[in-house]
Design a protein around this motif. Structure first.
Motif, PDB file in Angstrom:
ATOM      1  N   VAL A 117      -8.232  -5.966  10.040  1.00  0.00           N
ATOM      2  CA  VAL A 117      -7.431  -4.739   9.604  1.00  0.00           C
ATOM      3  C   VAL A 117      -7.293  -5.264   8.282  1.00  0.00           C
ATOM      4  O   VAL A 117      -6.762  -6.420   7.980  1.00  0.00           O
ATOM      5  CB  VAL A 117      -6.692  -4.667  10.583  1.00  0.00           C
ATOM      6  CG1 VAL A 117      -5.598  -3.519   9.984  1.00  0.00           C
ATOM      7  CG2 VAL A 117      -7.357  -4.187  12.232  1.00  0.00           C
ATOM      8  N   THR A 172     -12.314   3.036   5.353  1.00  0.00           N
ATOM      9  CA  THR A 172     -10.377   3.242   4.572  1.00  0.00           C
ATOM     10  C   THR A 172     -10.275   4.444   5.981  1.00  0.00           C
ATOM     11  O   THR A 172     -11.248   5.829   4.783  1.00  0.00           O
ATOM     12  CB  THR A 172     -10.974   3.293   3.249  1.00  0.00           C
ATOM     13  OG1 THR A 172     -10.757   2.370   3.231  1.00  0.00           O
ATOM     14  CG2 THR A 172      -8.831   3.432   3.006  1.00  0.00           C
ATOM     15  N   VAL A 225      -5.959   2.967   6.725  1.00  0.00           N
ATOM     16  CA  VAL A 225      -5.872   1.300   6.557  1.00  0.00           C
ATOM     17  C   VAL A 225      -8.095   1.372   6.506  1.00  0.00           C
ATOM     18  O   VAL A 225      -7.933   2.042   6.965  1.00  0.00           O
ATOM     19  CB  VAL A 225      -5.592   1.169   8.049  1.00  0.00           C
ATOM     20  CG1 VAL A 225      -6.497   0.327   8.658  1.00  0.00           C
ATOM     21  CG2 VAL A 225      -4.138   1.920   9.061  1.00  0.00           C
ATOM     22  N   LEU A 230      -2.490  -1.198  16.640  1.00  0.00           N
ATOM     23  CA  LEU A 230      -4.058  -0.287  15.730  1.00  0.00           C
ATOM     24  C   LEU A 230      -4.354   0.349  16.445  1.00  0.00           C
ATOM     25  O   LEU A 230      -5.261   0.020  17.158  1.00  0.00           O
ATOM     26  CB  LEU A 230      -4.324  -1.179  14.547  1.00  0.00           C
ATOM     27  CG  LEU A 230      -5.270   0.450  13.408  1.00  0.00           C
ATOM     28  CD1 LEU A 230      -4.501   0.687  12.797  1.00  0.00           C
ATOM     29  CD2 LEU A 230      -6.548  -0.584  12.723  1.00  0.00           C
ATOM     30  N   LEU A 280      -5.067  -4.363   4.833  1.00  0.00           N
ATOM     31  CA  LEU A 280      -2.913  -3.312   4.559  1.00  0.00           C
ATOM     32  C   LEU A 280      -3.151  -3.848   3.229  1.00  0.00           C
ATOM     33  O   LEU A 280      -3.527  -5.024   3.361  1.00  0.00           O
ATOM     34  CB  LEU A 280      -2.293  -4.050   5.589  1.00  0.00           C
ATOM     35  CG  LEU A 280      -2.039  -3.433   7.205  1.00  0.00           C
ATOM     36  CD1 LEU A 280      -1.570  -4.192   7.745  1.00  0.00           C
ATOM     37  CD2 LEU A 280      -2.659  -2.390   7.450  1.00  0.00           C
ATOM     38  N   LEU A 332      -0.555   2.827  13.329  1.00  0.00           N
ATOM     39  CA  LEU A 332      -0.432   1.688  12.514  1.00  0.00           C
ATOM     40  C   LEU A 332       0.756   1.484  12.997  1.00  0.00           C
ATOM     41  O   LEU A 332       2.034   1.453  13.015  1.00  0.00           O
ATOM     42  CB  LEU A 332      -0.668   1.455  11.342  1.00  0.00           C
ATOM     43  CG  LEU A 332      -0.445  -0.145  11.151  1.00  0.00           C
ATOM     44  CD1 LEU A 332      -1.405  -0.923  11.290  1.00  0.00           C
ATOM     45  CD2 LEU A 332       0.164   0.237   9.061  1.00  0.00           C
ATOM     46  N   THR A 369       0.958  -1.248  -0.578  1.00  0.00           N
ATOM     47  CA  THR A 369      -0.053  -0.080   0.285  1.00  0.00           C
ATOM     48  C   THR A 369       0.960   0.858  -0.217  1.00  0.00           C
ATOM     49  O   THR A 369       2.307   0.825   0.385  1.00  0.00           O
ATOM     50  CB  THR A 369      -0.592  -0.551   1.056  1.00  0.00           C
ATOM     51  OG1 THR A 369      -2.028   1.149   1.458  1.00  0.00           O
ATOM     52  CG2 THR A 369      -0.614   0.970   2.436  1.00  0.00           C
TER      53      THR A 369
END
Lengths: 437, 147
Positions: free
Chosen positions: A150, A87, A74, A100, A152, A200, A50
């Motif tokens: 979560v 998001t 995230v 997180l 990613l 994060l 990402t």
């Protein structure tokens, strides 16, 4: 003097994992100007990656003076749901913490269930909702723990505990006196103070507290976890599996570490940086370690004074308390040879920046207890000169943490490198914890 | 630097507190409180007393020739209650901290100066380390820290 924007494109062949490109989109002020270039790198790409941005922070924060803070997006979902998802932008990518943490307001309406703590007969603590007090050296975070999935990149975790930074006008649970003392009455309670919508934490460990919180409520330290019910919070022992977790560990694959890939930045900074967060190390074609990658193994003896640290040498000094940390925004070490006479230091005790007269370059080494030292270059430019620009990314920003043995290799270290952070206990070709770069 | 281990004690439980500016008795009381081991190492002009608790938390207390604690170091998981280490100097520390303001959002290190007192701290992966000392009481061998 102000220069006009220039356009330049550089394509660099990279080793060990496909091609990568560094693109300089616009720029100016190479020396003495006010705005540096935009630098970005678009590789590696793929489901296990990402984008990272180093910019001026979330629009909602009206942040002034944010520098060297790496952000990612995230996505969080209610457990098992594919529709109750959101998001969240501008979450700080932090290899110096675990778990997180998100603004409560950013997940409002998702219906994330509370993480409950069972009653504890040994301490007499009744069952309740888990609430965490997570102190920094100044300030800290207070808020409830909830459950979420979560995501990613395109990798989605199992359901894990996530902390909500309680930014509501009415906190779900009032901070305890002990927590207020732990954070010096400076709780980070919103996007303005956090300069982000979340953190994060993807450092080298699995849990944010581990055994210490599992077995005791730790009388010698500030209380970290509470069980709260009926408006009252009691210190609680927190089983490791319901503490905040490193989200990467709970991905179905690519779960043994991370790679942070950031382009190089000119000495006087960049106005915007884009890079890549890659999940996993050596698990895909796009996250193989370069053949010439250097490893720095961390002291992994919990009984050692240097536990979780490595050693740095620079300019004839040795710093046994050293670490590489994407959540620190500068190079922090003490060397009386570097001038700290900075206008930026007037009137504040929070930062003591370095202001050398010209670019200060020194060879340095990083090494764990048994390593061959890895050579790196250390570069500093006057903080006054950097802060006079409108840039937000600086590879040459440094300051002193006061006399001592500490050397923090913050975000400046990451520019122009692929830095791999292994997770201790996860399957790796070479057992962690280590960094490789 | 010449150094020699002098004492290694295993101490039972007790109650106490202790501290920057305190004396040897306060160090012994500290070791008692954490039920830890204490080891003293003598240098030319000061002595370092290291106390290690069963959970791995470490403190080093430095005493000068007069037996006064002029510096305390700590490293442990979780944030220590500094008031217990700073003693009478805690109020000055807290006042200076209020003036310090904050740097980056996740500030990992800070140094706070309050006249004679210097306190530096680091927190990384929930591992808190730091030192506090009184500049005027530093012996010659540690003079660099007077800056």
């Amino acid at each position: 003097m102000r220069r006009l924007a220039v356009l330049a494109v550089l394509v660099l062949a990279a080793c060990g994992g496909g091609n990568s490109s560094t693109t300089t989109l616009s720029g100016g002020g190479v020396d003495g100007g006010t705005q540096g270039p935009v630098v970005s790198i678009s590789e590696p790409a793929g489901d296990n990656t990402t984008e990272i941005v180093v910019d001026s922070g979330p629009a909602e924060a009206f942040a002034l003076g944010v520098a060297n803070v790496p952000y990612v997006n995230v996505t969080v979902c209610a457990p098992g749901s594919t529709t109750a998802c959101r998001t969240i932008d501008h979450v700080i990518l932090d290899t110096g913490s675990i778990g997180l943490r998100l603004l409560r307001s950013s997940v409002a309406g998702l219906g994330l269930p509370a993480q409950m703590v069972p009653a504890d007969a040994a301490t007499g603590t009744p069952a309740g909702q888990a609430v965490e007090c997570y102190p920094f050296v100044i300030g800290g975070i207070w808020g409830p723990v909830v459950q979420a999935d979560v995501q990613l990149g395109n990798r989605r975790s199992a359901t894990i505990p996530v902390q909500l930074v309680d930014d509501g006008d009415t906190p779900l649970f009032a901070p305890t006196a002990d927590c207020k003392a732990a954070v010096n009455d400076a709780l980070l309670t919103g996007v303005t103070t956090l300069q982000a919508k979340g953190v994060l934490g993807v450092g080298m460990l699995r849990y944010d507290c581990g055994l210490a919180c599992d077995t005791t409520t730790r009388a010698g330290s500030y209380v970290q976890y509470y069980a709260c019910s009926n408006g009252a919070c009691a210190p609680a022992r927190m089983p490791a599996e319901i503490q905040l977790q490193n989200p990467v560990v709970h991905l179905p694959q690519d779960n043994n570490g991370t790679q942070i890939v950031l382009p190089a930045v000119p000495d006087t900074g960049a106005s915007l940086v884009k890079g890549r967060l890659v999940l996993g190390i050596g698990t895909q074609a796009n996250n193989q370690l370069a053949a010439d990658a250097r490893f720095v193994f961390v002291d992994n003896d919990p009984a050692s004074a240097d536990y979780l640290y490595v050693a740095t040498t620079a300019n004839g000094r040795r710093y046994p308390v050293s670490y590489i940390d994407s959540g620190s925004n500068g190079l922090f070490f003490d060397d009386p040879a570097v001038s700290r006479t900075c206008a930026a230091n007037a009137g504040t005790a929070a930062a003591k920046w370095y202001c050398p007269g010209s670019v200060w370059r020194q060879p340095a080494t990083l090494a764990g207890p048994l390593d061959t030292p890895a050579a790196v270059e250390l570069s500093l430019v006057s903080a006054d000169r950097l802060f006079a620009t409108s840039n937000v990314a600086f590879a040459t920003l440094g300051g002193t943490p006061g006399p001592g043995e500490m050397f923090v290799w913050g975000l400046p270290f990451f520019y122009g490198r692929t830095v791999s952070t292994s997770i201790w206990g996860q399957p790796l070709a070479l057992g962690g914890p280590w960094w490789a770069f | 630097m010449k150094a020699a281990a002098l004492v290694l004690l295993l101490l039972a439980s007790g109650a106490a507190h202790a501290v920057l500016g305190g004396d040897l008795a306060s160090i012994q009381a500290d070791a008692l409180q954490v039920q830890g081991t204490r080891r003293a190492t003598a240098a030319l002009d000061h002595t370092v007393h290291e106390i290690v608790a069963p959970d791995g938390a470490r403190q080093r207390q430095y005493t000068n020739a007069q037996g006064r604690v002029f510096r305390v170091d700590w490293v442990q998981d979780g944030k220590p209650r500094l008031a217990a280490l700073l003693g009478a100097h805690d109020a000055a520390y807290r006042a200076a901290l209020q003036r310090a303001g904050r740097g980056s959002p996740l500030q990992r290190q800070v140094v706070v100066e309050a006249g004679d007192l210097v306190v530096q701290q680091s927190a990384y992966l929930n591992r808190h380390a730091g030192s506090a000392w009184l500049r005027s009481q530093l012996p010659a061998s540690l003079a660099e820290q007077r800056r």
